[in-house]
Design a protein around this motif. Structure first.
Motif, PDB file in Angstrom:
ATOM      1  N   GLN A  73       0.825  -1.210   0.000  1.00 32.17           N
ATOM      2  CA  GLN A  73       0.000   0.000   0.000  1.00 32.17           C
ATOM      3  C   GLN A  73       0.858   1.257   0.000  1.00 32.17           C
ATOM      4  OE1 GLN A  73      -2.122   1.605   3.584  1.00 32.17           O
ATOM      5  NE2 GLN A  73      -3.941   0.909   2.463  1.00 32.17           N
TER       6      GLN A  73
ATOM      7  N   ASP B  24       2.313   2.236  -3.291  1.00 32.24           N
ATOM      8  CA  ASP B  24       1.333   2.619  -4.314  1.00 32.24           C
ATOM      9  C   ASP B  24       0.973   4.092  -4.145  1.00 32.24           C
ATOM     10  OD1 ASP B  24      -0.783   2.962  -6.037  1.00 32.24           O
ATOM     11  OD2 ASP B  24      -1.929   1.230  -5.296  1.00 32.24           O
TER      12      ASP B  24
ATOM     13  N   ALA C 211      -2.678   4.974  -3.481  1.00 31.04           N
ATOM     14  CA  ALA C 211      -3.353   4.427  -2.309  1.00 31.04           C
ATOM     15  C   ALA C 211      -3.679   5.529  -1.310  1.00 31.04           C
ATOM     16  CB  ALA C 211      -2.468   3.370  -1.647  1.00 31.04           C
ATOM     17  N   PRO C 212      -4.729   5.327  -0.517  1.00 29.39           N
ATOM     18  CA  PRO C 212      -5.090   6.347   0.485  1.00 29.39           C
ATOM     19  C   PRO C 212      -4.041   6.444   1.586  1.00 29.39           C
ATOM     20  CG  PRO C 212      -6.418   4.363   0.789  1.00 29.39           C
ATOM     21  CD  PRO C 212      -5.647   4.168  -0.487  1.00 29.39           C
TER      22      PRO C 212
ATOM     23  N   ASP D 227     -10.635   4.395   5.429  1.00 29.77           N
ATOM     24  CA  ASP D 227     -10.243   4.289   4.018  1.00 29.77           C
ATOM     25  C   ASP D 227      -8.967   3.470   3.863  1.00 29.77           C
ATOM     26  OD1 ASP D 227     -12.365   6.005   3.260  1.00 29.77           O
ATOM     27  OD2 ASP D 227     -11.134   7.766   3.703  1.00 29.77           O
TER      28      ASP D 227
ATOM     29  N   ASP E  53      -8.707  -0.262   2.010  1.00 29.79           N
ATOM     30  CA  ASP E  53      -7.779  -0.510   0.915  1.00 29.79           C
ATOM     31  C   ASP E  53      -6.884  -1.706   1.232  1.00 29.79           C
ATOM     32  OD1 ASP E  53      -6.316   0.565  -1.631  1.00 29.79           O
ATOM     33  OD2 ASP E  53      -4.726   0.300  -0.143  1.00 29.79           O
TER      34      ASP E  53
ATOM     35  N   SER F  48      -8.659  -4.969   0.662  1.00 35.41           N
ATOM     36  CA  SER F  48      -8.738  -5.315  -0.750  1.00 35.41           C
ATOM     37  C   SER F  48      -7.435  -5.925  -1.249  1.00 35.41           C
ATOM     38  CB  SER F  48      -9.105  -4.089  -1.591  1.00 35.41           C
ATOM     39  OG  SER F  48      -8.016  -3.169  -1.652  1.00 35.41           O
ATOM     40  N   ARG F  49      -6.315  -5.541  -0.631  1.00 35.03           N
ATOM     41  CA  ARG F  49      -5.015  -6.057  -1.067  1.00 35.03           C
ATOM     42  C   ARG F  49      -4.746  -7.456  -0.526  1.00 35.03           C
ATOM     43  NH1 ARG F  49      -1.855  -1.747  -3.165  1.00 35.03           N
ATOM     44  NH2 ARG F  49      -3.017   0.204  -2.978  1.00 35.03           N
TER      45      ARG F  49
END
Length: 352
Positions: A323, A326, A329-330, A343, A347, A350-351
């Motif tokens: 994350q 990235d 990414a938030p 948030d 995220d 999801s990863r």
């Protein structure tokens, strides 16, 4: 399927926010890697203190003793002196369960900019082994003649051979599994009894680990060199006070206190170990929904590793690393973003 019982003490300030936000994620990691855990929540901390005059019940340690691990969110409240909160909850758990290893990794992740010039991801990667049950934080001393001009305070540090030797040996063992370099931090030029004793113990234990290169630094030079040459450190070992100070430097030079995990470890089966993010209760952002949950996630990674669930530990650690690398990414405000706690966790889920 293996199953574990974990005590959760959300604690103060942002502690409940980051603990509650991260829990579904760590449950996902357990599910995906084939084990289960149940949590029991203990709402101990400053609110409990304000209602009951103590940070946890008198039988608190007895109630925690049979758990496989303990997770702590944060301790501290602006209305209560820090020595009250610390000596009422965190230190009794560390000492009562003989959690003599405080392990604090410091990693500059890809995508995170160090406040120090010229360092990129992976350049800074060291771990501090801090003695966690005695030293300068021993409860030895007192105050006399309160209210008079000759009021006196005495605070004594306590260093035992057993206590010093076991943390030093744990650090040497870690060095053999990493880059083979150990730095011992003391102040033996000024503290000619306790710190020279520490130096002697390091010399004795080093004979058992001939492959490990040993560097000895005074704490002031160590603090300077963590700024000047952080990329040259591998494993550091220090007393309770010096380790406490140097790990905050380590957290800052690797990007944020919001990325700093820690473990209070009892290397054995007699007592549970306890894991916690280093960032504290952060009363200035309580309720804003912007607390960084990543130190909490990384601390859960350390907890799973300690339980022997390496696959889940790696999934959480690698998820955070992925994350942060990235750019889309938030990120929470402490890392220069505008995202909220939820948030960031969504995220990460999801990863997985």
């Amino acid at each position: 399927m293996d199953s574990y019982d974990i005590a959760v003490i959300p604690g103060d300030g942002i502690g409940p926010e980051v603990v509650d936000a991260a829990l579904p994620l760590v449950e996902d990691a357990a599910d995906e890697t084939g084990f289960a855990f149940e949590t029991t929540r203990f709402d101990w901390g400053t609110e409990y203190y304000l209602d009951n005059g103590e940070m946890m019940p008198e039988d608190g340690l007895d109630r925690l003793a049979d758990f496989d691990a303990v997770f702590l969110g944060a301790v501290g409240h602006p209305e209560v002196p820090d020595h009250v909160t610390l000596h009422g909850l965190l230190l009794p758990i560390r000492k009562g369960f003989d959690q003599y290893v405080c392990k604090r990794p410091n990693v500059l992740f890809e995508g995170i900019e160090s406040p120090l010039r010229g360092y990129e991801s992976g350049d800074i990667d060291f771990v501090v082994y801090r003695e966690n049950t005695e030293g300068e934080y021993a409860d030895v001393g007192g105050r006399e003649h309160r209210g008079f001009e000759h009021e006196t305070a005495v605070q004594s540090a306590l260093f035992t051979r057993q206590g010093t030797e076991r943390i030093v040996r744990a650090a040497f063992e870690a060095a053999t599994e990493r880059e083979g370099s150990l730095t011992s931090i003391t102040k033996s030029n000024a503290q000619a009894h306790s710190m020279v004793f520490w130096d002697d113990v390091v010399a004795d234990v080093s004979d058992e680990f001939p492959s490990v290169d040993v560097e000895r630094l005074l704490v002031d030079a160590g603090a300077m060199d963590l700024i000047r040459r952080p990329d040259e450190f591998d494993v550091l070992v220090a007393s309770n006070l010096f380790g406490d100070i140097l790990t905050d430097i380590g957290a800052q030079i690797t990007g944020s206190m919001g990325l700093a995990p820690s473990g209070n470890i009892h290397p054995g089966d007699e007592y549970p170990s306890m894991f916690e993010p280093v960032h504290g209760s952060a009363p200035d952002i309580v309720g804003d929904g912007v607390a960084n949950p990543l130190a909490t996630v990384l601390s859960w990674s350390m907890l799973f590793e300690d339980l022997g669930e390496q696959q889940a530990a790696d999934a959480l650690w690698d998820g955070v690393a992925d994350q942060l690398a990235d750019e889309s990414a938030p990120r929470t405000p402490d890392l220069g973003g505008t995202a909220g706690t939820g948030d960031v966790v969504a995220d990460l889920r999801s990863r997985l």
